[in-house]
Design a protein around this motif. Structure first.
Motif, short mmCIF file in Angstrom:
data_model
loop_
_atom_site.label_atom_id
_atom_site.label_comp_id
_atom_site.label_asym_id
_atom_site.label_seq_id
_atom_site.Cartn_x
_atom_site.Cartn_y
_atom_site.Cartn_z
N ILE A 82 -7.30 -5.80 4.93
CA ILE A 82 -8.72 -5.75 4.55
C ILE A 82 -9.20 -7.13 4.10
O ILE A 82 -10.29 -7.58 4.47
CB ILE A 82 -8.93 -4.71 3.43
CG1 ILE A 82 -8.67 -3.30 3.97
CG2 ILE A 82 -10.34 -4.81 2.86
CD1 ILE A 82 -8.69 -2.23 2.90
N ALA A 83 -8.37 -7.80 3.28
CA ALA A 83 -8.75 -9.13 2.80
C ALA A 83 -8.91 -10.10 3.97
O ALA A 83 -9.83 -10.93 3.99
CB ALA A 83 -7.69 -9.66 1.83
N ASP A 84 -8.04 -9.98 4.96
CA ASP A 84 -8.14 -10.85 6.14
C ASP A 84 -9.43 -10.57 6.91
O ASP A 84 -10.11 -11.49 7.38
CB ASP A 84 -6.93 -10.62 7.05
CG ASP A 84 -6.93 -11.54 8.25
OD1 ASP A 84 -6.89 -12.77 8.07
OD2 ASP A 84 -6.98 -11.02 9.39
N SER A 85 -9.79 -9.27 7.01
CA SER A 85 -11.04 -8.91 7.69
C SER A 85 -12.25 -9.46 6.95
O SER A 85 -13.19 -9.98 7.56
CB SER A 85 -11.15 -7.39 7.82
OG SER A 85 -10.10 -6.87 8.60
N PHE A 86 -12.23 -9.36 5.60
CA PHE A 86 -13.33 -9.90 4.81
C PHE A 86 -13.45 -11.41 4.97
O PHE A 86 -14.55 -11.97 5.04
CB PHE A 86 -13.13 -9.55 3.33
CG PHE A 86 -13.46 -8.12 2.99
CD1 PHE A 86 -14.21 -7.34 3.86
CD2 PHE A 86 -13.02 -7.55 1.80
CE1 PHE A 86 -14.52 -6.03 3.55
CE2 PHE A 86 -13.32 -6.24 1.49
CZ PHE A 86 -14.07 -5.47 2.37
N SER A 87 -12.29 -12.07 5.03
CA SER A 87 -12.29 -13.52 5.19
C SER A 87 -12.92 -13.92 6.52
O SER A 87 -13.74 -14.85 6.59
CB SER A 87 -10.86 -14.06 5.09
OG SER A 87 -10.83 -15.45 5.30
N LYS A 88 -12.58 -13.20 7.58
CA LYS A 88 -13.16 -13.48 8.89
C LYS A 88 -14.66 -13.19 8.91
O LYS A 88 -15.44 -13.93 9.50
CB LYS A 88 -12.44 -12.66 9.97
CG LYS A 88 -10.99 -13.08 10.19
CD LYS A 88 -10.32 -12.20 11.23
CE LYS A 88 -8.87 -12.62 11.46
NZ LYS A 88 -8.18 -11.75 12.45
N ALA A 89 -15.05 -12.08 8.25
CA ALA A 89 -16.47 -11.73 8.19
C ALA A 89 -17.25 -12.80 7.44
O ALA A 89 -18.38 -13.16 7.81
CB ALA A 89 -16.65 -10.37 7.53
N ALA A 90 -16.66 -13.32 6.35
CA ALA A 90 -17.33 -14.36 5.57
C ALA A 90 -17.58 -15.60 6.41
O ALA A 90 -18.63 -16.25 6.30
CB ALA A 90 -16.49 -14.70 4.34
#
Length: 216
Positions: A131-139
């Motif tokens: 999830i953190a990786d997905s948020f980082s990519k979305a950011a």
């Protein structure tokens, strides 16, 4: 079919167990069975018990509980090699029951519970990392595309009220930061015209929402 057992036998990890098993066998040479041993049925039982104790002593408790089929096959081969000269074939060996002392049952239960909790924590940690990786990519995407960020903000507001409907108060500072004024104005016009359902946020310029008022 013959019942046999091994009482108070120690596993390789020093756990005392009581094991009940069944041996399926057949006589293919009656003359040998009578002449080679004095009591062929008792000889089969003793041979099976010896092989069972040997198998218990060379395996852990976990192996006994989880690999019964494999251990049964190993015991069958050991006993068959011994009884074959007597005109007797051991067809198969099956475990009926494996008993451990009562005082160990609670310890085994706690160990199993701890193992399940550990696996759950590992899965949770792995999920949070994804999830953190997905948020980082979305950011990264939102940083380079302000329009996408504005649309995401609108979607978050819509998702928060679409199920229940009603009124949401949005501070004017949010409008300034997300540039929602134009979009909300168009949405309000759509509601007035009957094109869009009445679930758009209400805006109070220069004021933060009052939590005591709640939703209509």
């Amino acid at each position: 079919v013959t019942d046999f057992s091994a009482e108070k036998s120690l596993t390789v990890d020093t756990v005392p167990v009581h094991v009940d098993a069944l041996a399926f066998w057949m006589i293919w040479d009656a003359e040998k069975a009578v002449l080679e041993v004095q009591d062929f049925e008792q000889a089969v039982i003793l041979s099976a018990q010896t092989a069972l104790r040997s198998s218990i002593g060379s395996n852990t408790l976990t192996s006994l509980l989880c690999e019964r089929e494999r251990l049964g096959t190993e015991i069958q081969k050991l006993v068959d090699a011994k009884t074959n000269p007597w005109g007797i074939t051991i067809i198969s060996v099956e475990f009926k029951e494996i008993l451990v002392p009562k005082e160990l049952e609670d310890a085994l239960s706690r160990q199993a519970q701890a193992e399940r909790e550990r696996e759950a924590r590992v899965i949770l940690g792995s999920t949070e990392a994804e999830i953190a990786d997905s948020f980082s990519k979305a950011a990264e995407v939102y940083k380079n595309d302000p329009t996408a960020l504005q649309l995401r903000g609108m979607n978050m507001i819509y998702e928060s009220i679409r199920n229940k409907g009603g009124l949401v108060l949005v501070p004017s500072s949010a409008l300034n930061s997300m540039n929602l004024g134009t979009v909300l104005g168009a949405a309000a016009h759509g509601v007035k015209s009957g094109i869009i359902p009445d679930v758009i946020p209400a805006v109070v310029p220069g004021a933060a929402p009052d939590p005591k008022k709640g939703e209509n």
